[in-house]
Motif scaffolding. Sequence first.
Motif, PDB file in Angstrom:
ATOM      1  N   VAL A  49      57.018  29.372  44.945  1.00 39.11           N
ATOM      2  CA  VAL A  49      56.463  28.385  45.872  1.00 39.11           C
ATOM      3  C   VAL A  49      55.758  27.253  45.129  1.00 39.11           C
ATOM      4  N   THR A  50      55.608  26.132  45.835  1.00 35.99           N
ATOM      5  CA  THR A  50      55.005  24.951  45.203  1.00 35.99           C
ATOM      6  C   THR A  50      53.523  25.139  44.926  1.00 35.99           C
ATOM      7  N   ASP A  51      52.858  25.968  45.728  1.00 32.91           N
ATOM      8  CA  ASP A  51      51.437  26.240  45.507  1.00 32.91           C
ATOM      9  C   ASP A  51      51.104  27.570  46.169  1.00 32.91           C
ATOM     10  N   VAL A  52      50.813  28.572  45.355  1.00 32.40           N
ATOM     11  CA  VAL A  52      50.520  29.909  45.873  1.00 32.40           C
ATOM     12  C   VAL A  52      49.368  29.884  46.875  1.00 32.40           C
ATOM     13  N   ARG A  53      48.421  28.986  46.663  1.00 35.41           N
ATOM     14  CA  ARG A  53      47.235  28.951  47.526  1.00 35.41           C
ATOM     15  C   ARG A  53      47.585  28.691  48.985  1.00 35.41           C
ATOM     16  N   ASP A  54      48.681  28.011  49.232  1.00 35.57           N
ATOM     17  CA  ASP A  54      49.109  27.768  50.608  1.00 35.57           C
ATOM     18  C   ASP A  54      49.445  29.066  51.339  1.00 35.57           C
ATOM     19  N   PHE A  55      49.777  30.100  50.584  1.00 35.15           N
ATOM     20  CA  PHE A  55      50.232  31.357  51.175  1.00 35.15           C
ATOM     21  C   PHE A  55      49.193  32.472  51.074  1.00 35.15           C
ATOM     22  N   VAL A  71      49.365  46.693  55.623  1.00 38.52           N
ATOM     23  CA  VAL A  71      49.645  45.791  54.512  1.00 38.52           C
ATOM     24  C   VAL A  71      48.633  46.037  53.407  1.00 38.52           C
ATOM     25  N   GLN A  72      49.073  45.898  52.179  1.00 40.46           N
ATOM     26  CA  GLN A  72      48.177  46.052  51.033  1.00 40.46           C
ATOM     27  C   GLN A  72      48.376  44.873  50.099  1.00 40.46           C
ATOM     28  N   CYS A  73      47.280  44.441  49.473  1.00 42.74           N
ATOM     29  CA  CYS A  73      47.314  43.326  48.524  1.00 42.74           C
ATOM     30  C   CYS A  73      46.796  43.833  47.180  1.00 42.74           C
ATOM     31  N   PRO A  74      47.672  44.341  46.317  1.00 41.71           N
ATOM     32  CA  PRO A  74      47.228  44.990  45.088  1.00 41.71           C
ATOM     33  C   PRO A  74      46.549  44.060  44.092  1.00 41.71           C
ATOM     34  N   MET A  75      46.820  42.755  44.175  1.00 42.26           N
ATOM     35  CA  MET A  75      46.158  41.825  43.264  1.00 42.26           C
ATOM     36  C   MET A  75      44.707  41.574  43.672  1.00 42.26           C
ATOM     37  N   ASP A  76      44.359  41.941  44.894  1.00 46.70           N
ATOM     38  CA  ASP A  76      42.996  41.754  45.387  1.00 46.70           C
ATOM     39  C   ASP A  76      42.406  43.121  45.687  1.00 46.70           C
ATOM     40  N   TRP A  77      41.802  43.709  44.673  1.00 50.37           N
ATOM     41  CA  TRP A  77      41.305  45.085  44.747  1.00 50.37           C
ATOM     42  C   TRP A  77      39.832  45.080  44.385  1.00 50.37           C
ATOM     43  N   TYR A  78      39.109  46.102  44.835  1.00 48.23           N
ATOM     44  CA  TYR A  78      37.662  46.117  44.601  1.00 48.23           C
ATOM     45  C   TYR A  78      37.308  46.018  43.120  1.00 48.23           C
ATOM     46  N   SER A  79      38.151  46.567  42.257  1.00 48.40           N
ATOM     47  CA  SER A  79      37.846  46.546  40.826  1.00 48.40           C
ATOM     48  C   SER A  79      38.292  45.253  40.146  1.00 48.40           C
ATOM     49  N   HIS A  80      39.176  44.498  40.809  1.00 49.42           N
ATOM     50  CA  HIS A  80      39.643  43.226  40.255  1.00 49.42           C
ATOM     51  C   HIS A  80      39.939  42.251  41.400  1.00 49.42           C
ATOM     52  N   PRO A  81      38.896  41.702  42.012  1.00 48.63           N
ATOM     53  CA  PRO A  81      39.086  40.764  43.130  1.00 48.63           C
ATOM     54  C   PRO A  81      39.922  39.555  42.710  1.00 48.63           C
ATOM     55  N   TYR A  82      40.739  39.117  43.634  1.00 45.62           N
ATOM     56  CA  TYR A  82      41.623  37.970  43.376  1.00 45.62           C
ATOM     57  C   TYR A  82      40.844  36.665  43.527  1.00 45.62           C
ATOM     58  N   ASP A  83      41.140  35.723  42.674  1.00 42.91           N
ATOM     59  CA  ASP A  83      40.525  34.394  42.757  1.00 42.91           C
ATOM     60  C   ASP A  83      41.414  33.519  43.645  1.00 42.91           C
ATOM     61  N   TYR A  84      40.980  33.321  44.877  1.00 48.01           N
ATOM     62  CA  TYR A  84      41.798  32.595  45.837  1.00 48.01           C
ATOM     63  C   TYR A  84      41.819  31.084  45.586  1.00 48.01           C
ATOM     64  N   THR A  85      41.076  30.622  44.611  1.00 44.47           N
ATOM     65  CA  THR A  85      41.180  29.214  44.219  1.00 44.47           C
ATOM     66  C   THR A  85      42.242  29.028  43.134  1.00 44.47           C
ATOM     67  N   SER A  86      42.774  30.125  42.639  1.00 41.99           N
ATOM     68  CA  SER A  86      43.759  30.058  41.552  1.00 41.99           C
ATOM     69  C   SER A  86      45.171  29.984  42.114  1.00 41.99           C
ATOM     70  N   ARG A  87      46.115  29.788  41.205  1.00 47.85           N
ATOM     71  CA  ARG A  87      47.528  29.788  41.571  1.00 47.85           C
ATOM     72  C   ARG A  87      48.257  30.946  40.880  1.00 47.85           C
ATOM     73  N   GLU A  88      47.484  31.999  40.628  1.00 47.91           N
ATOM     74  CA  GLU A  88      48.058  33.181  40.004  1.00 47.91           C
ATOM     75  C   GLU A  88      48.978  33.910  40.989  1.00 47.91           C
ATOM     76  N   PRO A  89      49.905  34.726  40.483  1.00 49.70           N
ATOM     77  CA  PRO A  89      50.805  35.462  41.382  1.00 49.70           C
ATOM     78  C   PRO A  89      50.018  36.333  42.370  1.00 49.70           C
ATOM     79  N   PHE A  90      50.609  36.516  43.532  1.00 45.45           N
ATOM     80  CA  PHE A  90      49.980  37.317  44.580  1.00 45.45           C
ATOM     81  C   PHE A  90      51.076  38.117  45.272  1.00 45.45           C
ATOM     82  N   ALA A  91      50.723  39.319  45.737  1.00 44.20           N
ATOM     83  CA  ALA A  91      51.724  40.165  46.393  1.00 44.20           C
ATOM     84  C   ALA A  91      51.201  40.715  47.706  1.00 44.20           C
TER      85      ALA A  91
END
Length: 289
Positions: A49-55, A71-91
């Motif tokens: 995608v052009t910008d992961v943050r849109d999704f 639904v589960q979001c493994p990139m956003d877990w209590y031990s490693h919270p996801y940075d929603y300002t980033s454009r890193e991969p997300f699942a």
Amino acid sequence: MRSEKEMMDMIIHKAKEDDRIRAVTMEGSRANPNAVQDTYSDFDITYYVTDVRDFTADRSWIHTFGNILIVQCPMDWYSHPYDYTSREPFAYLIQFADGNRIDLTLQDVKDIAKERENNHPRAVLMNKDSFPSLLPLPIEDAFYIQPPEEKEFFDTCNEFRWLSLYVSKGVCREELYYAKHAYDVLLLPMFLKMLNWKTGIDNHFRVTTGSSCKYLKRFLSPEEMERFQHVFPDGDYDTICRCLFLLYDYFHELAGFVAGQLHFHHDTTEAERVRQFLVQRLRDRGYYR
């Protein structure tokens, strides 16, 4: 339950109608002709995608795929919270109420050049911009069993014997979960490594037994499969002890074969010494008869 065609049509339709989705690939078992494919098989999909943050900013869009059970979001877990300002991969791992499941990964197109290094099987379902780095990979070489170096073989044998002592200690103390954890979580993976190496040798290291060795039965004779099934204990201490010795002897038989085929040294002296210690320890507690 929606058919495979219905699911694929829906996945492609979403990508076609959304200009922010520039490419689509499918990974996992459905992209591998040698894998089991049935109604339990996940749809492992990647949207580039052009910008992961849109999704990731708003998750409501995933409900367009159907009635979601969980639904589960493994990139956003209590031990490693996801940075929603980033454009890193997300699942998004999405289990639908009808039985279908989509494991949907979002990758930012700014990083798509890295896909040149990807060697896992995949099918390219859509490539709107003809990204040269996004090529179909139909073969499963990346998953093939790899032959060990002699040091890995030696350390695996040593670790197996060492962990066997943990199982016996748990039994002698009647600490059930300690004994079962040592057996199931620590000891069995060492055994499975050796069984995989034997399978690799038998097939010139051109096969895979799959995630969690789920395809082992493809490569074991009925007699071998029956022997394999008998090494899994229940919660009875006597059964754990019986299975421990079945596993111990099976492991060292396999180790002897692997060592012979790969011209490694096999320390049978240590193997026998530890076995005798296990016999004496468990006999003293009335568990070896």
